[in-house]
Enzyme design. Structure first.
Site, mmCIF file in Angstrom:
data_model
loop_
_atom_site.group_PDB
_atom_site.id
_atom_site.type_symbol
_atom_site.label_atom_id
_atom_site.label_comp_id
_atom_site.label_asym_id
_atom_site.label_seq_id
_atom_site.Cartn_x
_atom_site.Cartn_y
_atom_site.Cartn_z
ATOM 1 C CB CYS A 128 -24.214 -14.993 -33.361
ATOM 2 S SG CYS A 128 -22.949 -13.745 -33.715
ATOM 3 C CG HIS A 187 -23.923 -11.592 -30.126
ATOM 4 N ND1 HIS A 187 -23.759 -12.922 -30.478
ATOM 5 C CD2 HIS A 187 -25.099 -11.520 -29.450
ATOM 6 C CE1 HIS A 187 -24.792 -13.612 -30.029
ATOM 7 N NE2 HIS A 187 -25.615 -12.778 -29.413
#
Length: 891
Positions: A117, A189
């Site tokens: 990510c 994230h």
């Protein structure tokens, strides 16, 4: 601004390799072990806001569902004006922040796989790259996933961003996507169009330079090592559980009321039969539970559901439906009602735990616990599950009594001609032909308002006959095992086995004579020596086992001079232990241990071996303590156990044993006091820190004159005192170049002290001074080399270069701390694992010594020379050296 075509082609290659495939799960975040740790869309208040236009606050609050089935390659190869970009806001203004939101572009039809990510950071930067840097940036984008791999640390990602800002200065002010952090899994994230995972926190950094400033502030922090990597779903879902998606579930009370109502009807007409058949076929819902759909999705967890597709209720329902469809045709009209009631009775009995001892009833807790699945959107549901399981048991017991009342109450059916079931009465078209299989149940999808229930663990049904049989078999097997063990022990006692030299088991007439009658009694050192094998009768036989167990073959005959030397050595060892003379132990331990091993070989006596091991271990522990200043509790415990064994064998210790001496010296170690004070000073700031360090240096200089300091104390005193004086010199120096050199030297000394003392101390004065000096040097040298850049860019790049310097220092500290951790781990394994094992082995040897005859031998020799000034203990057998048969001192 449009993305350069060269960069767009690079992204096309990256997305083909590292984006989630069309068949993949886009609603969950996983950790490096593929376990789900986060999900998207679980809580509306935590969703990332999206924007399709400028800064309209109303539009910022909209949530847009973007299709994910579009082909990535075709979308990227289309006209630049039709790219599937979605405009996100990277701020946290919706959640109470004050920083102004800036929209940034991200992929609308692609999400990166878990672990990659961080590539989302480069997507908005791609729009700000100038054409001259397009080729370099494309290579950078294509190579980055292979260089970092999956789940890199936050420190690695920030170093990459620092490198990108240095190579491409135009991106310093570019926006970056929101970075979320999960306190449970300790994972970051970088968000995309799916937004922030539910219940995750938000990192307050909206632009590249803010992200790099965060990196500078976080140097040395633990979170820099955390990995950077979600709709709710069931974890540990197995393929064998897919049948639940097509199983038919109905609320327990609804099914009970339907069957109770069916018992009150008269079935002499076809309309009543068709109405009951239709009601049974349409009862309940399918698609109630799946991996991504919780059981029962959206319902009160106290609601209990019945699985109509599981045995035994599915079998009883099939029989009832078959009879309603065609089975009644062969019966008389007067018997049909009675037969239908009998089939309904059987179905009701399967629902009652009082009758069937097994139930197909579920609530949320039972489903999840029984099938060992976890709903990843919730944490810590154990207490709730237990409460729901107990509630399910109470519910089933209560309903079992109600079903029993229904069965007794409806033995004489009441004719009700206008009865209609609560469910739709439209019956399906049924062929008049005889069916060849069970009646099929139409598949009815669960409506939106009927979402499944939750989990409870109901104990499996018990078979008391099976439990009784298992108990009997266990008792029989236990008895057999006990008898076999007892027989083996008796056989082992009768076998010839290793013994100490003063205890032997012989056979034959001549052995009986030597032992004074009584076959195979213990031979004492004062008695006749055992008969040689040549004098034994032909009835006395030796086997391979006898030869292997005869310890007399290992005995050694020693001359008088050697025995006298050994006796003198043994007395010196006892005196050194009694006086706790580490000087004698360190000087003579090698020679003493060699002599003790020879004594053990001649005498075969366990205390010699124990004493040799004790001397060897206590010497190593004392030397290690003086060199490193550390000794573990496990090591001390093992030596205390050895000392107890040696006391039982007659070895006397003084008021303070060697182990207690080491323990006391460790507790009073000056280096430990200096280390504690040094760590306290590291928390002080400004002039107070400098003054405290100077005072510590004076204290150390005063105590360095002591004569009892260990090598570790001397090393710690020299290192800490030198650093304290270096800090004082830095504070008095005015030349920046000389001051920077002194700071570098003091930082190296600080790292060396951390390595020696096993600490992680960082003096704020050194860090602040170093940062100030580096900033000045960069500002002076950087302005001349960047004449074409704006002042803001120059300042931002200066900050970036400062971060590089800080990162290098952090890497050096991390390497040093990693070496310390490895050394500490090895020492821990050696001291906390191997030492206790050795201690247990030593205790076992002592136990073997006493069990094999040591106490009996000492009982025959109660007299033993004692240490000067110490009276022999009365009432306890004393260990005496050189009593074995091998050295022949039995006079």
């Amino acid at each position: 601004m449009m993305m350069n075509s060269t960069i767009r082609q690079g992204w096309q290659q990256v997305l083909k390799r590292f984006s989630i495939p069309a068949s993949g799960d886009r609603l969950i975040i996983s950790n490096p072990t593929d376990q789900p740790i986060g999900l998207f869309g679980a809580f509306d208040t935590s969703l990332q806001t999206l924007s399709q236009v400028g800064d309209d606050p109303e539009v910022l609050k909209q949530k847009i569902h973007i299709p994910t089935h579009l082909d990535i390659a075709s979308a990227l190869e289309a006209s630049p004006r039709s790219f599937p970009w979605i405009f996100l806001t990277n701020s946290f203004c919706t959640f109470g922040g004050s920083i102004h939101a800036q929209n940034l572009q991200a992929f609308a039809t692609a999400e990166f796989k878990s672990g990659f990510c961080y590539m989302n950071l480069l997507v908005p930067l791609s729009f700000d790259i100038i054409d001259a840097h397009a080729d370099s940036f494309r290579v950078f984008v294509e190579q980055l996933p292979d260089m970092l791999g999956a789940y890199p640390s936050l420190s690695m990602v920030l170093n990459v961003m620092l490198h990108a800002a240095t190579r491409f200065p135009e991106i310093v002010s570019s926006p970056v996507p929101t970075i979320a952090f999960d306190a449970e899994s300790l994972q970051f994230h970088v968000t995309d169009k799916r937004g922030v995972p539910g219940m995750w926190n938000i990192l307050k950094a909206g632009r590249v330079y803010e992200l790099l400033s965060l990196a500078a502030d976080g140097v040395g922090c633990e979170y820099m090592l955390y990995p950077v990597g979600a709709a709710p779903q069931y974890s540990f879902w197995k393929k064998s559980m897919d049948h639940f998606t097509s199983d038919r579930f109905v609320e327990f009370l609804a099914m009970q009321n339907l069957l109770a109502s069916a018992l009150e009807q008269d079935y002499t007409t076809h309309d009543a039969l068709d109405a009951l058949l239709a009601a049974l076929q349409n009862a309940g819902y399918t698609n109630v539970v799946a991996r991504e759909r919780r059981f029962p999705n959206g319902h009160d967890p106290s609601t209990v559901w019945l699985n109509l597709s599981e045995a035994p209720i599915s079998e009883k329902l099939t029989d009832l439906k078959r009879y309603l469809l065609v089975g009644h045709r062969s019966d008389d009209t007067a018997d049909i009602t009675h037969n239908v009631h009998q089939y309904v009775f059987e179905v009701l009995k399967t629902m009652s735990v009082q009758f069937s001892k097994r139930t197909n009833a579920y609530n949320r807790a039972r489903f999840e616990v029984n099938h060992k699945v976890i709903w990843n959107a919730e944490y810590g549901r154990g207490p709730q599950q237990n409460a729901e399981l107990e509630a399910l048991v109470l519910f089933l017991n209560r309903q079992s009594l109600e079903i029993e009342n229904i069965l007794h109450r409806t033995t004489s059916p009441v004719v009700v001609t206008n009865w209609q079931p609560d469910v739709p009465t439209a019956a399906p078209e049924v062929s008049e032909g005889e069916p060849t299989h069970a009646v099929a149940t139409p598949m009815t999808e669960a409506p939106a308002h009927a979402t499944p229930v939750e989990v409870v663990n109901l104990p499996s049904t018990r078979s008391y006959w099976a439990e009784t049989l298992v108990g009997v078999l266990t008792a029989v097997l236990g008895t057999i095992f006990a008898l076999l063990t007892r027989a083996l022990i008796r056989a082992k006692r009768l076998r010839r086995k290793p013994t100490f030299p003063w205890v032997t088991l012989d056979s034959g007439d001549e052995d009986d004579d030597h032992s004074g009658g009584g076959g195979g009694g213990p031979q004492t050192p004062g008695g006749q020596p055992p008969a040689s094998p040549a004098h034994r009768t032909h009835q006395s036989r030796l086997s391979v086992q006898d030869i292997a167990s005869d310890t007399s073959l290992l005995s050694v005959d020693l001359d008088e001079d050697t025995l006298s030397q050994y006796d003198e050595t043994f007395q010196r060892i006892r005196r050194a232990l009694f006086e706790t003379s580490f000087t004698d132990i360190l000087q003579n331990s090698a020679r003493w241990i060699s002599a003790l091993e020879a004594m053990a070989l001649a005498d075969g006596n366990a205390p010699y071996t124990l004493l040799a091991q004790y001397l060897n271990g206590i010497e190593e522990a004392y030397t290690s303590f003086r060199n490193t200043g550390h000794v573990s509790r496990a090591t001390l415990s093992s030596f205390f156990a050895l000392e107890d064994s040696l006391r039982a064998a007659g070895i006397a210790f003084g008021a303070t044993t060697p182990t207690q001496t080491i323990q006391n010296q460790f507790a009073d170690s000056p280096a430990r006091r200096w280390k504690t004070r040094f760590e306290q000073i590291a928390c002080e700031l400004g002039d107070a820190s400098i003054k405290s360090l100077a005072d510590l240096a004076d204290i150390i200089d005063t105590e360095r004159e002591r004569s009892d300091l260990t090598q570790f104390d001397v090393l710690a005193a020299s290192s800490i005192s030198s650093l304290c004086r270096a800090v004082r010199i830095i504070s008095d120096t005015t030349d920046p170049d000389a001051q920077l050199a002194l700071v570098e030297n003091a930082t190296a000394m600080q790292n060396n002290i951390n390595a020696i003392l096993g600490t992680n101390v960082s003096i704020p004065f050194l860090s602040a001074t170093r940062r100030l000096l580096v900033t000045r040097r960069i500002q002076q040298a950087g302005a001349e080399n960047r004449s074409g850049a704006t002042p803001e860019t120059i300042q931002q790049l200066a900050d970036a270069e400062l971060i590089v310097s800080e990162a290098n220092m952090f890497n050096e500290m991390a390497t040093s701390q990693r070496d310390i951790a490895n050394a500490t781990q090895e020492a821990t394994i050696r001291e906390h694992v191997l030492s206790p094992v050795n201690a247990l082995a030593n205790v076992g040897m002592a136990a073997a010594f006493f069990r094999s005859g040591g106490m009996r031998s000492r009982a025959l020799h109660p007299a033993m020379p004692t240490m000067p000034g110490v009276s022999a203990a009365t009432g306890r057998p004393i260990f005496q050296a050189f009593r074995g048969r091998g050295h022949r001192l039995n006079r």
